[in-house]
Design a protein around this motif. Structure first.
Motif, PDB file in Angstrom:
ATOM      1  N   ASP A 127       0.824  -1.177   0.000  1.00 20.15           N
ATOM      2  CA  ASP A 127       0.000   0.000   0.000  1.00 20.15           C
ATOM      3  C   ASP A 127       0.875   1.249   0.000  1.00 20.15           C
ATOM      4  N   GLY A 128       0.933   1.917  -1.163  1.00 21.23           N
ATOM      5  CA  GLY A 128       1.767   3.101  -1.313  1.00 21.23           C
ATOM      6  C   GLY A 128       1.369   4.231  -0.370  1.00 21.23           C
ATOM      7  N   ASP A 129       0.042   4.383  -0.117  1.00 17.70           N
ATOM      8  CA  ASP A 129      -0.416   5.467   0.755  1.00 17.70           C
ATOM      9  C   ASP A 129       0.103   5.308   2.171  1.00 17.70           C
ATOM     10  N   LYS A 130       0.069   4.071   2.659  1.00 15.66           N
ATOM     11  CA  LYS A 130       0.560   3.822   4.021  1.00 15.66           C
ATOM     12  C   LYS A 130       2.050   4.125   4.102  1.00 15.66           C
ATOM     13  N   ALA A 131       2.788   3.738   3.058  1.00 17.70           N
ATOM     14  CA  ALA A 131       4.220   4.011   3.039  1.00 17.70           C
ATOM     15  C   ALA A 131       4.446   5.518   3.104  1.00 17.70           C
ATOM     16  N   ALA A 132       3.605   6.281   2.373  1.00 23.59           N
ATOM     17  CA  ALA A 132       3.768   7.733   2.339  1.00 23.59           C
ATOM     18  C   ALA A 132       3.623   8.338   3.732  1.00 23.59           C
ATOM     19  N   ILE A 133       2.702   7.813   4.524  1.00 22.41           N
ATOM     20  CA  ILE A 133       2.514   8.322   5.884  1.00 22.41           C
ATOM     21  C   ILE A 133       3.830   8.212   6.664  1.00 22.41           C
ATOM     22  N   LEU A 134       4.454   7.061   6.576  1.00 25.36           N
ATOM     23  CA  LEU A 134       5.705   6.828   7.301  1.00 25.36           C
ATOM     24  C   LEU A 134       6.820   7.733   6.777  1.00 25.36           C
ATOM     25  N   TYR A 135       6.927   7.826   5.433  1.00 21.92           N
ATOM     26  CA  TYR A 135       8.000   8.628   4.845  1.00 21.92           C
ATOM     27  C   TYR A 135       7.853  10.100   5.187  1.00 21.92           C
ATOM     28  N   ASP A 136       6.624  10.615   5.103  1.00 22.97           N
ATOM     29  CA  ASP A 136       6.399  12.027   5.434  1.00 22.97           C
ATOM     30  C   ASP A 136       6.720  12.283   6.903  1.00 22.97           C
ATOM     31  N   TYR A 137       6.291  11.353   7.729  1.00 22.19           N
ATOM     32  CA  TYR A 137       6.544  11.479   9.165  1.00 22.19           C
ATOM     33  C   TYR A 137       8.049  11.537   9.437  1.00 22.19           C
ATOM     34  N   ILE A 138       8.803  10.629   8.814  1.00 24.61           N
ATOM     35  CA  ILE A 138      10.244  10.590   9.069  1.00 24.61           C
ATOM     36  C   ILE A 138      10.934  11.855   8.538  1.00 24.61           C
ATOM     37  N   LYS A 179      29.638  13.857   6.644  1.00 26.32           N
ATOM     38  CA  LYS A 179      28.386  13.647   7.374  1.00 26.32           C
ATOM     39  C   LYS A 179      27.437  12.760   6.571  1.00 26.32           C
ATOM     40  N   LEU A 180      26.586  12.037   7.257  1.00 24.43           N
ATOM     41  CA  LEU A 180      25.535  11.273   6.572  1.00 24.43           C
ATOM     42  C   LEU A 180      24.571  12.234   5.884  1.00 24.43           C
ATOM     43  N   THR A 181      24.103  11.869   4.711  1.00 27.42           N
ATOM     44  CA  THR A 181      23.113  12.707   4.028  1.00 27.42           C
ATOM     45  C   THR A 181      21.741  12.487   4.674  1.00 27.42           C
ATOM     46  N   LYS A 182      20.840  13.425   4.405  1.00 32.19           N
ATOM     47  CA  LYS A 182      19.469  13.265   4.925  1.00 32.19           C
ATOM     48  C   LYS A 182      18.855  11.980   4.414  1.00 32.19           C
ATOM     49  N   GLU A 183      19.134  11.672   3.154  1.00 35.53           N
ATOM     50  CA  GLU A 183      18.581  10.465   2.545  1.00 35.53           C
ATOM     51  C   GLU A 183      19.096   9.195   3.239  1.00 35.53           C
ATOM     52  N   GLU A 184      20.354   9.220   3.655  1.00 34.86           N
ATOM     53  CA  GLU A 184      20.899   8.063   4.374  1.00 34.86           C
ATOM     54  C   GLU A 184      20.277   7.932   5.763  1.00 34.86           C
ATOM     55  N   VAL A 185      20.118   9.069   6.426  1.00 40.49           N
ATOM     56  CA  VAL A 185      19.481   9.056   7.744  1.00 40.49           C
ATOM     57  C   VAL A 185      18.066   8.499   7.611  1.00 40.49           C
ATOM     58  N   LYS A 186      17.389   8.957   6.572  1.00 40.64           N
ATOM     59  CA  LYS A 186      16.034   8.473   6.317  1.00 40.64           C
ATOM     60  C   LYS A 186      16.046   6.961   6.066  1.00 40.64           C
ATOM     61  N   GLY A 187      17.033   6.506   5.329  1.00 44.17           N
ATOM     62  CA  GLY A 187      17.151   5.078   5.022  1.00 44.17           C
ATOM     63  C   GLY A 187      17.299   4.218   6.270  1.00 44.17           C
ATOM     64  N   VAL A 188      18.029   4.736   7.258  1.00 51.21           N
ATOM     65  CA  VAL A 188      18.185   3.989   8.511  1.00 51.21           C
ATOM     66  C   VAL A 188      16.871   4.013   9.294  1.00 51.21           C
ATOM     67  N   MET A 189      16.245   5.193   9.345  1.00 49.68           N
ATOM     68  CA  MET A 189      15.043   5.336  10.167  1.00 49.68           C
ATOM     69  C   MET A 189      13.863   4.535   9.609  1.00 49.68           C
TER      70      MET A 189
END
Ligand code: HEM
Ligand code: FES
Lengths: 102, 387
Positions: free
Chosen positions: B165-176, B204-214
């Motif tokens: 479910d792409g919409d559910k994924a979006a909730i998590l991604y926006d939140y992070i 430094k880690l990029t924002k995208e990398e930080v997001k990838g871990v989270m």
């Protein structure tokens, strides 16, 4: 009572004593760096890997089949490798020297 | 005595040919079913890579719903090792006594609550809150933040209607994204801030990398922990003698946790992309196709485990692969194990019996196989030990 020497990967020597449990438990209880014992000793994690000094192999014996299968897939393993959780502490281990793999 | 049972749907295929086949969104997967092949292939990161197109090693594939690379999960050595080393000490914090005390308080509170309630729906009213509250400890953020995650429901990526479910994924991604921005403005002692301040290769880690871990921390530790907790409740409901035994022999709790993890295998499988034409179980596999490491099947392999379909609470030798194997073994395992140990100790101390009222199983459709991983819903009544 068995006196066991651990040599960690930063070449520190720690001599500790135990009379029961496993070598892994002894190491964890004494905060030996590089031995984590994540799975609690059921042979699932390999975070208790040690190299036995060649002259002490007669005291520890060889790894079991299940242990060997595990160590075979560990890049640091050699003929002297054992999983610390599979080494039960007894007087027979007194004086052995173990090099921590990690 | 079979409501809590998790069948092994892979047995015949494992014995007869050693692999299974699953079509997944036109990107088929050859599932490795034998313990030996699973461990060997997990170790062989050169032929079987994780660093493919983001989402492709997940089964069902997530390539159509995300672009963010999960870190360190979708990297291979030596890159993988740099990121892994960075986060590993943080993920060992569950070994600290203060962490354990707080977790214990959370879990005892959860158990006291269900003991004083009538019928409870375990997935949503017990396991999800426990998982969410515990995650605040792992991320080192305020307890109240768990309310938001609980409100998302049980599946971050999956919903009842569709597997992906792409919409559910979006909730998590926006939140992070929001949380990362917040941590940039107000650095603290939380995992976001720690990652933002970390360096690899002198940068430094990029924002995208930080997001990838989270993202990975949220997604990887959600359904898995929820299924482990829920399945444990169903098991103890049907095996009060096991609860009694753990009450009398607390020293076997560690073994019991490993055995329950083996039996439940909360993560059924994880994929890899093949880099060269090769063979597994005398079956040819083409470069750029997918295999999967089927942890759930490996964990029932009779050539490794005696009485594989039974829960032997004090099983002494238990080389299960529920937390994976080799380079990518589970970073959250210390946390997950601590939750399970605390839960079992608390159940043994407080609970006399559990009655299952009704339930609906959660069955994964793996094409050739149907595997129960847990429950969509399960209503139970907890009975207190001390009246
Ligand atoms: C019972 C609960 C859990 C189970 C059964 C489980 C299972 C697994 C498995 C099988 C892998 C290996 C994947 C692979 O080889 O590609 C893995 C990796 C991982 N898990 Fe878990 N997991 C659990 C809980 C958690 C939790 C609570 C977290 C964090 C909050 C987490 C974070 C991770 C991460 C970050 C990785 C990737 C490690 C790497 O690539 O180096 N897991 N998990
Ligand atoms: S402690 Fe896990 S294998 Fe020895």
């Amino acid at each position: 009572m068995a006196k066991i020497t651990f040599i960690t990967s930063d070449n520190e020597t720690h001599i500790v004593e135990g009379d029961s449990g496993s070598v892994m438990e002894l190491a964890v209880n004494n905060g030996i760096q590089g031995i984590d014992g994540d799975c609690g000793g059921v042979c699932s994690c390999a975070t208790c890997h040690v190299h036995v000094s060649p002259e002490d192999i007669s005291k520890t014996g060889e790894a079991s089949e299940i242990e060997k299968d595990m160590l075979e897939l560990d890049d640091n393993a050699d003929a002297y490798s054992r999983l610390g959780c599979q080494l039960a502490i007894s007087d027979a281990l007194d004086g052995i020297v173990l090099r921590v793999a990690k | 005595m079979k409501k809590s049972k998790l069948q092994d749907p892979f047995e015949q295929a494992r014995i007869n040919k050693g692999y299974g086949e699953m079509n997944d969104q036109d990107d088929p997967v050859v599932m490795l079913l034998c313990h030996k092949d699973v461990r060997k292939s997990a170790h062989n990161y050169k032929t079987f890579i994780s660093g493919a197109t983001p989402g492709r090693i997940v089964v069902p594939s997530e390539v159509n719903i995300r672009d963010t690379r999960q870190v360190p999960f979708e990297l291979d050595p030596p890159e993988h090792g740099k990121f892994r080393a960075l986060v590993e000490p943080w993920f060992k914090r569950p070994l600290q006594s203060e962490y354990q005390e707080q977790l214990k308080e959370q879990i005892y509170t959860a158990i006291n609550t269900v003991l004083s309630t009538g019928t409870v729906e375990v997935v949503n009213e017990f396991s999800l809150p426990i998982q969410s509250h515990a995650l605040t400890l792992l991320l080192n953020i305020p307890f109240s933040e768990a309310e938001t995650w609980i409100s998302w429901g049980t599946h971050v990526f999956r919903s009842e209607e569709t597997a992906l479910d792409g919409d559910k994924a979006a909730i998590l991604y926006d939140y992070i994204d929001e949380q990362i921005e917040h941590a940039i403005q107000h650095p603290g002692e939380d995992l976001y801030s720690v990652l933002l301040a970390s360096e690899v290769d002198g940068r430094k880690l990029t924002k995208e990398e930080v997001k990838g871990v989270m993202v990975l921390t949220f997604a990887g530790g959600r359904d898995t922990v929820i299924n482990a907790v829920t399945n444990s409740i169903a098991y103890f409901a049907e095996h009060p003698e096991s609860l009694e035994r753990l009450r009398n022999e607390p020293e076997i709790i560690g073994n019991a946790v490993e055995e329950l993890m083996r039996y439940f295998s909360p993560l059924t499988q994880m994929g890899r992309v093949v880099t060269e034409d090769t063979q597994v179980c005398e079956h040819a596999i083409k470069a750029d196709s997918r295999i999967s490491l089927c942890w759930a099947s490996a964990n029932r392999d009779a050539s490794v485990f005696e009485r594989p379909n039974e829960i032997v609470l004090d099983r002494k030798i238990n080389p299960h692969v529920s937390f994976g194997f080799s380079h990518h073994n589970c970073l959250g395992a210390t946390h997950a194990r601590q939750i399970m140990k605390t839960l079992i100790a608390a159940l043994a101390e407080k609970v006399d019996s559990i009655e299952i009222v009704d339930y609906k199983e959660n069955v994964e459709d793996l094409d050739e196989f149907q595997r129960k991983v847990g429950y969509e819903k399960i209503h139970v009544k907890f009975n207190s030990l001390t009246k």
